[in-house]
Design an enzyme around this catalytic site. Structure first.
Site, PDB file in Angstrom:
ATOM      1  N   GLU A   1      -7.440  -0.547  14.676  1.00  0.00           N
ATOM      2  CA  GLU A   1      -7.984  -1.626  13.852  1.00  0.00           C
ATOM      3  C   GLU A   1      -6.964  -2.746  13.633  1.00  0.00           C
ATOM      4  O   GLU A   1      -5.836  -2.504  13.227  1.00  0.00           O
ATOM      5  CB  GLU A   1      -8.417  -1.077  12.497  1.00  0.00           C
ATOM      6  CG  GLU A   1      -8.929  -2.140  11.534  1.00  0.00           C
ATOM      7  CD  GLU A   1      -9.019  -1.641  10.101  1.00  0.00           C
ATOM      8  OE1 GLU A   1      -8.915  -2.473   9.182  1.00  0.00           O
ATOM      9  OE2 GLU A   1      -9.176  -0.408   9.897  1.00  0.00           O
TER      10      GLU A   1
ATOM     11  N   SER B   1     -10.951  -6.596   9.865  1.00  0.00           N
ATOM     12  CA  SER B   1     -12.210  -6.112   9.291  1.00  0.00           C
ATOM     13  C   SER B   1     -12.931  -7.294   8.665  1.00  0.00           C
ATOM     14  O   SER B   1     -12.288  -8.190   8.106  1.00  0.00           O
ATOM     15  CB  SER B   1     -11.963  -5.049   8.216  1.00  0.00           C
ATOM     16  OG  SER B   1     -11.483  -3.854   8.781  1.00  0.00           O
TER      17      SER B   1
ATOM     18  N   ARG C   1       1.618   1.532  10.230  1.00  0.00           N
ATOM     19  CA  ARG C   1       1.190   1.874   8.870  1.00  0.00           C
ATOM     20  C   ARG C   1       2.416   1.785   7.950  1.00  0.00           C
ATOM     21  O   ARG C   1       3.270   2.676   7.953  1.00  0.00           O
ATOM     22  CB  ARG C   1       0.588   3.287   8.845  1.00  0.00           C
ATOM     23  CG  ARG C   1      -0.214   3.604   7.591  1.00  0.00           C
ATOM     24  CD  ARG C   1      -0.699   5.048   7.612  1.00  0.00           C
ATOM     25  NE  ARG C   1      -1.616   5.312   8.703  1.00  0.00           N
ATOM     26  CZ  ARG C   1      -2.938   5.173   8.621  1.00  0.00           C
ATOM     27  NH1 ARG C   1      -3.486   4.764   7.491  1.00  0.00           N
ATOM     28  NH2 ARG C   1      -3.709   5.453   9.661  1.00  0.00           N
TER      29      ARG C   1
ATOM     30  N   ARG D   1       0.399  -5.264  12.501  1.00  0.00           N
ATOM     31  CA  ARG D   1      -0.434  -4.719  13.583  1.00  0.00           C
ATOM     32  C   ARG D   1      -0.628  -5.732  14.708  1.00  0.00           C
ATOM     33  O   ARG D   1      -0.714  -5.360  15.875  1.00  0.00           O
ATOM     34  CB  ARG D   1      -1.768  -4.237  13.033  1.00  0.00           C
ATOM     35  CG  ARG D   1      -1.612  -3.033  12.120  1.00  0.00           C
ATOM     36  CD  ARG D   1      -2.893  -2.270  11.934  1.00  0.00           C
ATOM     37  NE  ARG D   1      -2.665  -1.070  11.141  1.00  0.00           N
ATOM     38  CZ  ARG D   1      -3.490  -0.028  11.091  1.00  0.00           C
ATOM     39  NH1 ARG D   1      -4.616  -0.037  11.796  1.00  0.00           N
ATOM     40  NH2 ARG D   1      -3.217   1.029  10.359  1.00  0.00           N
TER      41      ARG D   1
ATOM     42  N   ARG E   1       0.833  -1.195   0.000  1.00  0.00           N
ATOM     43  CA  ARG E   1       0.000   0.000   0.000  1.00  0.00           C
ATOM     44  C   ARG E   1       0.872   1.251   0.000  1.00  0.00           C
ATOM     45  O   ARG E   1       1.810   1.360   0.791  1.00  0.00           O
ATOM     46  CB  ARG E   1      -0.933   0.007   1.217  1.00  0.00           C
ATOM     47  CG  ARG E   1      -1.890  -1.193   1.216  1.00  0.00           C
ATOM     48  CD  ARG E   1      -2.838  -1.194   2.392  1.00  0.00           C
ATOM     49  NE  ARG E   1      -3.677  -2.389   2.361  1.00  0.00           N
ATOM     50  CZ  ARG E   1      -4.614  -2.674   3.256  1.00  0.00           C
ATOM     51  NH1 ARG E   1      -4.842  -1.844   4.259  1.00  0.00           N
ATOM     52  NH2 ARG E   1      -5.328  -3.777   3.150  1.00  0.00           N
TER      53      ARG E   1
END
Length: 423
Positions: free
Chosen positions: A347, A350, A275, A387, A260
């Protein structure tokens, strides 16, 4: 894309969904206009084609001057038919483009933006480090003490937001993957190693080009994209196929590297591995019927919670607001783990129900008594490695800089405690 029948028969429902997302309803009006233009273009072409066929019969029966005159008219009519066919093609493309601009119908998601989520539950209690008598270290400091995370050399070799996992850091990644895959196998998922490069059709079919066209890496010379999640290759896995309904649900647990650009995140989470540009993930992906998709969505959430419970983390579950959904999702649940040094939940997983949105784009159907119908697709993070590492290190740290290993990971790491390395 959404079901065109809903747009035609209940446009106000689509407008209401746009409003819940905080988005303009202009896309609805444009799509309806494009649909009308498409229907008119089809009717015009079919009328001219019918006239052309009739003219052909007259020519076959005519003689002499009459035939010559009719042949001249046929020539002009043929040009008109060709032009009408081209106009129909343009109208079809405009219709498809307009329909694809409409995100999935967020009927059941909370209205609003990122901060308008609804808290479903909190699980576990964050540790009180003050009561324990020491100040918690963040994952960057712990990573250095354990010889687990090397950010400096990651930046030297690849740039900002890159890292090396070394020693127990690398072992911890493999342990998390093994634990996730073990759970998935026991739940009946088929394990998959998915490609990290896909064609544009896969990116478009999943809705990711609509969402993050400036956030994905593209290999220009080969017209390929690096995926940000294995949801993309897994959604395209059965593209252009008709599935036997008796084989549904089809559940896959896919491992892949994810990439990403993190466009728009300047200044956010620049420290550490929260991130980053590259990470590994195990993603659950399911094909099922629309009717069963809602119960399956809850099952995905329960599997995610079970995994976080194995990591012995404190976390909360939220119902994500419509304005924070991607275009493909009808509804999404996030599990957010407590990160001690940030003093907030972040987070980790998901779970999204995309109903038939992706399947319509990718032409994935199931055979039924009444023909074929698009299937529903769902996705859910089982573990996003970086994470998860952050949450495990910070949650289970001890005063001397060591980290207690959650019981479920001990068999994969072969130890109960991660000890600081000797200088």
């Amino acid at each position: 894309m959404i079901d065109p029948r809903i747009l035609r028969e209940d446009p106000d429902r689509v407008r209401a969904s746009q409003e819940r997302r905080g988005a303009s309803s202009d896309v609805v009006d444009r799509a309806l206009s494009a649909d009308s233009a498409r229907r008119a273009a089809i009717a015009d072409f079919e009328a001219k084609r019918a006239e052309q066929k009739q003219m052909g019969k007259k020519v076959a029966q005519a003689k002499g001057d009459e035939k010559q005159q009719l042949l001249a008219e046929v020539k002009d009519l043929a040009a008109a038919v060709k032009a009408a066919e081209a106009a129909q093609g343009v109208a079809e493309e405009e219709w498809k483009k307009a329909l694809k601009a409409i995100p999935n119908l967020a009927d059941d998601a909370p209205a609003g933006g990122e901060d308008d989520f609804v808290l479903i539950e909190k699980v576990g209690k964050p540790r009180d480090f003050e009561a324990e008598g020491f100040e918690p270290r963040d994952h960057v400091e712990l990573g250095k003490l354990l010889g687990a995370i090397d950010l400096e050399r990651g930046a030297k070799v690849s740039g900002s937001r890159f890292y090396f996992l070394t020693g127990v850091g690398a072992e911890l990644e493999f342990a998390l993957i093994n634990l996730a895959m073990e759970q998935a196998r026991e739940a009946g998922f088929t394990q998959v190693i998915a490609p990290a490069l896909v064609r544009p059709e896969a990116m478009e079919g999943t809705g990711f080009l609509d969402q993050v066209d400036d956030g994905v890496y593209k290999i220009e010379d080969d017209d390929l994209y690096l995926v940000g999640t294995s949801e993309v290759p897994m959604a395209a896995y059965h593209s252009d196929e008709i599935l036997d309904p008796d084989t549904l649900p089809r559940r896959y647990a896919a491992f892949s590297s994810c990439f990403r650009k993190e466009a728009g995140s300047a200044g956010k989470d620049t420290k550490g591995i929260i991130r980053v540009h590259q990470f590994e993930k195990v993603e659950m992906f399911v094909y099922t019927t629309v009717e069963e998709s809602y119960a399956e969505h809850q099952r995905l959430l329960e599997w995610e919670k079970a995994f976080l419970d194995k990591l012995e983390l404190a976390y909360q579950v939220i119902d994500v607001a419509a304005g924070d959904l991607g275009p493909s999702a009808l509804r999404k649940f996030d599990c957010e783990a407590w990160i001690p040094t940030q003093g907030k939940y972040r987070e980790l997983t998901s779970a999204s129900n995309c109903t038939t949105f992706q399947a319509r784009r990718l032409d994935i159907r199931a055979r039924t008594e009444n023909g074929t119908t698009p299937v529903a697709t769902l996705n859910g993070t089982l573990t996003a490695i970086t994470r998860a590492i952050v949450a495990v290190l910070e949650t289970h740290q001890q005063a001397d800089g060591s980290v207690r290993v959650p019981k479920a990971l001990q068999k994969w790491l072969g130890r109960e405690v991660l000890e600081p390395i000797q200088k």
